[in-house]
Write a protein that holds these residues in place. Structure first.
Motif, PDB file in Angstrom:
ATOM      1  N   ASN A  19     -21.277  40.594-112.642  1.00  0.00           N
ATOM      2  CA  ASN A  19     -21.021  39.637-111.571  1.00  0.00           C
ATOM      3  C   ASN A  19     -19.530  39.331-111.393  1.00  0.00           C
ATOM      4  N   LEU A  26     -26.010  31.945-106.797  1.00  0.00           N
ATOM      5  CA  LEU A  26     -26.752  32.563-107.892  1.00  0.00           C
ATOM      6  C   LEU A  26     -28.005  31.758-108.221  1.00  0.00           C
ATOM      7  N   ILE A  62     -24.417  43.903-108.540  1.00  0.00           N
ATOM      8  CA  ILE A  62     -25.442  42.896-108.796  1.00  0.00           C
ATOM      9  C   ILE A  62     -26.368  42.727-107.604  1.00  0.00           C
ATOM     10  N   ALA A 122     -27.028  37.233-115.161  1.00  0.00           N
ATOM     11  CA  ALA A 122     -26.486  37.988-114.021  1.00  0.00           C
ATOM     12  C   ALA A 122     -25.613  39.131-114.539  1.00  0.00           C
TER      13      ALA A 122
END
Length: 301
Positions: free
Chosen positions: A99, A248, A122, A96
């Motif tokens: 983030n 996520l 993101i 990611a």
């Protein structure tokens, strides 16, 4: 008294490591119990082999056997062993970007980070994949192949997936977590795509062990800290994640099925900075542990 009784009165905890020549260990204080014999209970396969990590895929049924073997297992000093990545065969490493809000801000203001690239949130740029060949344990350290460029450290909470997760909801996402580890998402700064700059050999350090999910009831409320040669660089808490851990996982599973042993790197906070050969990175995540990682020059060919 069982070797799995802790001082608080009997909760069975599990910290799994891999060490030496691929041996399986349980970390207990300053010792590692060699439970490699428990791997005899894994199913046997013939070609083509399953594209998942077999220890992680079978951890639920393997755990009682691991605990039983640990009762009489040979113990080794933790300080004297070479720690490998606790996950041997991830099918994919999902990461990611930006983030943490403050990391997004520093990436946008530091030209050595953004290199004229537009750094977007993101929610706009999504996730990216790292090559599984970049995975190493903490004892091997980080190799710098391109010393002429800036090579940065990024500490991240790593999530290890326990079972196939296909378009799952955030409400159920944590049920698909086998455990957590410290992740170092190393990166070369430059204009190329993230996946290229972050997929060099040794540029995904995972360790020092896998802490099973039952040890961390809320992964969105744990501190993480990184120092280089004793100087603190990153000091934050996962409560500052832009997209939390459960969301996520759900987000990633909406694009591709997550499989046992897949690794999800959840993002790094502000404070990223360069390392050079000779540096020592110390990374700590609350409830997980701490690891020292040496930075060295890649061997000439």
């Amino acid at each position: 008294m069982s070797r799995f009784d802790n001082s608080s009165g009997g909760k069975s905890i599990m910290r799994l490591c891999r060490f030496g020549e691929g041996r399986l260990g349980v970390v207990r204080g300053a010792e590692v119990l060699d439970v490699t014999d428990a791997l005899d209970d894994l199913p046997s396969y013939r070609y083509p082999l399953p594209s998942v990590d077999q220890v992680i895929a079978n951890l639920g049924t393997l755990r009682p056997r691991i605990e039983a073997v640990a009762e009489t297992a040979e113990a080794f000093p933790l300080s004297g062993i070479s720690l490998l990545s606790p996950v041997a065969n991830p099918g994919k490493i999902v990461a990611a970007p930006v983030n943490y809000k403050k990391h997004l801000e520093e990436a946008r203001t530091d030209p050595e980070i953004h290199h004229q690239n537009q750094i977007a949130e993101i929610q706009k740029v999504g996730l990216f994949l790292k090559a599984t060949s970049s995975l190493e344990g903490p004892s091997k350290g980080v190799e710098i192949r391109h010393p002429e460029r800036r090579n940065d450290h990024e500490i991240e909470l790593a999530v290890i997936i326990s079972k196939a997760a296909d378009r799952i909801s955030a409400e159920e996402a944590l049920d698909y977590v086998a455990g957590y580890a410290i992740g170092l998402d190393m990166t070369i700064r430059g204009p190329e795509e993230r996946s290229l700059r972050k997929s060099l050999d040794t540029f995904t350090v995972l360790g020092p062990w896998l802490v099973t999910a039952d040890e961390i009831p809320d992964p969105n409320a744990i501190s993480l800290k990184l120092s280089v040669n004793g100087e603190t660089r990153q000091d934050a808490n996962t409560r500052d994640l832009v997209i939390g851990v459960a969301d996520l996982i759900a987000y990633a599973s909406s694009f591709y099925t997550l499989m046992p042993g897949d690794i999800l790197l959840t993002g790094t906070p502000e404070g990223v900075g360069p390392v050079v050969p000779g540096d020592v990175i110390n990374a700590t995540i609350e409830h997980v542990g701490t690891m020292d990682v040496q930075v060295r020059a890649a061997q000439a060919r």
